[in-house]
Design an enzyme around this catalytic site. Structure first.
Site, mmCIF file in Angstrom:
data_model
loop_
_atom_site.group_PDB
_atom_site.id
_atom_site.type_symbol
_atom_site.label_atom_id
_atom_site.label_comp_id
_atom_site.label_asym_id
_atom_site.label_seq_id
_atom_site.Cartn_x
_atom_site.Cartn_y
_atom_site.Cartn_z
ATOM 1 N N HIS A 367 0.871 -1.166 0.155
ATOM 2 C CA HIS A 367 0.036 0.039 -0.004
ATOM 3 C C HIS A 367 1.001 1.411 -0.020
ATOM 4 C CE1 HIS A 367 -3.689 2.406 1.554
ATOM 5 N NE2 HIS A 367 -2.616 3.195 1.765
ATOM 6 N N GLU A 368 1.949 1.333 0.713
ATOM 7 C CA GLU A 368 2.745 2.510 1.122
ATOM 8 C C GLU A 368 3.648 2.818 -0.241
ATOM 9 O OE1 GLU A 368 1.659 4.646 3.099
ATOM 10 O OE2 GLU A 368 0.589 2.979 4.587
ATOM 11 N N HIS A 371 1.729 4.136 -3.131
ATOM 12 C CA HIS A 371 1.780 5.737 -2.767
ATOM 13 C C HIS A 371 3.012 6.453 -3.721
ATOM 14 C CE1 HIS A 371 -1.637 6.960 -0.406
ATOM 15 N NE2 HIS A 371 -1.309 6.010 0.664
HETATM 16 ZN ZN LIG Z 1 -2.677 5.293 2.113
#
Ligand SMILES: [Zn+2]
Ligand SMILES: [Zn+2]
Length: 382
Positions: A367-368, A371
């Protein structure tokens, strides 16, 4: 024509004679080999056990000195020897491969070179050096310069072979053929004598002025604002590709960014945060290590996914601090291989697992790192 020439010669002699006489009456000694008072004040400012201080090419006043053409020196000469001794102390103190007098503020043709081509790599002085011949072939070197503190190395082409004419400290004229790396050192130093400097190359990973302003606007114990997809300007930043940072434990800007990101995360119940979420498009993430005892938060610089498992899972309950009011089911790899840097520059490789409700560390990393590539979890909802 003939008469005119004779008349011209007569006038010429008369003028020359008059001029000589005038100079005899007013003798002005203008020998550029003599050191000026200003030069002597720098040379004799300390004893010969003290190194000189380098000029800084990023300072306009110093740059003006560095860009001046240097003049020859007298040998043998006490001041030249004294200048040499302090330059020798300077090159040794900073473990350099070359030093030229202009680099320490003396516009004189004096250089010291570390002879990589000789046994024991001795330091040798070249007085009033000149390159008289050189090869056509060149090699590109990555050079730094003592007058460019903390600058990124510049790519410079140097001749592979040079002939150098120079004097020794006791005034003996020498001609020598010098090759490869040592020839490059000589060329760097002689470039300084002609007023040349290395081109100022910028570190491509240096923080921009805007980034510094944003990060340093508040002290390091104040949370940065978390950007939201519901704000148009914020969403543009969240969708941008981020770039690496240069790991450096002395970089106050980087350290402040790391701390202020953590403060922002602490205000939420989140398990991870990426720098774009606080408005900085840089590869920095914080991750809660649910797979480790005590479940500590850890920071990762320049993280990259370098391997992925065949298996994927549908992870239930993905959500994001920057995407208010939405949760969803996303497809994620069961395990990933990651690489990253620590603040001190150590490079690490690790396999991360965990896609369960109690340990979803692998999902947090995915998830990170998404980003950093402008990807949000909503793009992966199934
Ligand atoms: Zn996030
Ligand atoms: Zn230099």
């Amino acid at each position: 024509m003939k008469y005119g020439s004779i008349l011209f010669l007569l006038l010429f002699f008369a003028f020359t004679f008059y001029h000589c006489k005038k100079e005899n009456e007013l003798p002005i000694v203008k020998d550029t080999l003599f050191y000026t008072v200003a030069e002597k004040s720098i040379i004799y400012a300390s004893d010969t056990t003290q190194p000189f201080v380098f000029l800084n090419a990023t300072n306009p006043a110093d740059l003006a000195i560095l860009q001046k053409q240097s003049r020859n020196v007298k040998v043998p000469n006490d001041t030249t020897t004294y200048l040499y001794l302090r330059m020798l102390k300077t090159i040794k103190t900073h473990s350099l491969t070359s030093i030229a007098a202009p680099e320490i503020g003396i516009n004189r043709n004096l250089i010291i070179i570390k002879r990589k081509d000789k046994q024991g790599e001795p330091y040798e002085v070249f007085v009033n050096p000149k390159i008289t011949q050189h090869s056509n072939a060149t090699t590109t070197y990555q050079e730094t310069c003592a007058t460019l503190p903390n600058q990124y190395p510049a790519s410079i082409d140097r001749y592979n072979l040079i002939f150098v004419e120079y004097y020794t400290l006791d005034g003996k004229k020498q001609v020598e053929m010098i090759e490869t790396e040592t020839a490059a050192f000589v060329q760097h130093a002689i470039t300084h004598l002609g007023g040349g400097i290395l081109p100022l190359t910028q570190d491509p990973l240096a923080f921009t002025g805007l980034e510094i302003d944003t990060i340093m606007a508040k002290p390091d114990d104040v949370a940065m604002r978390i950007l939201l997809t519901t704000n148009y300007q914020d969403s543009l930043i969240l969708r941008k590709q981020s770039i690496d940072v240069r790991p450096d434990s002395n970089d106050i800007v980087l350290k402040t960014l790391i701390k202020r990101m953590k403060k922002a995360l602490d205000q939420t119940s989140g398990v991870g945060i990426a720098a774009p979420q606080v408005g900085i498009n840089r590869n920095v993430i914080w991750v809660k290590r649910l797979d480790r005892p005590g479940q500590p938060f850890e920071v990762y610089l320049n993280p990259k996914i370098v391997m992925t498992s065949q298996n994927t899972v549908l992870f239930n309950g993905d959500g994001c601090l920057s995407v208010p009011g939405i949760t969803g089911r996303t497809r994620r790899y069961s395990a990933i291989g990651i690489e990253y840097d620590l603040l001190d520059g150590t490079h690490k490789t690790e396999v991360v697992q965990g896609t369960t409700v109690s340990n979803f560390t692998s999902v947090i990393f995915q998830h990170e790192i998404d980003h950093l590539n402008g990807i949000l979890f909503i793009d992966r909802i199934e």
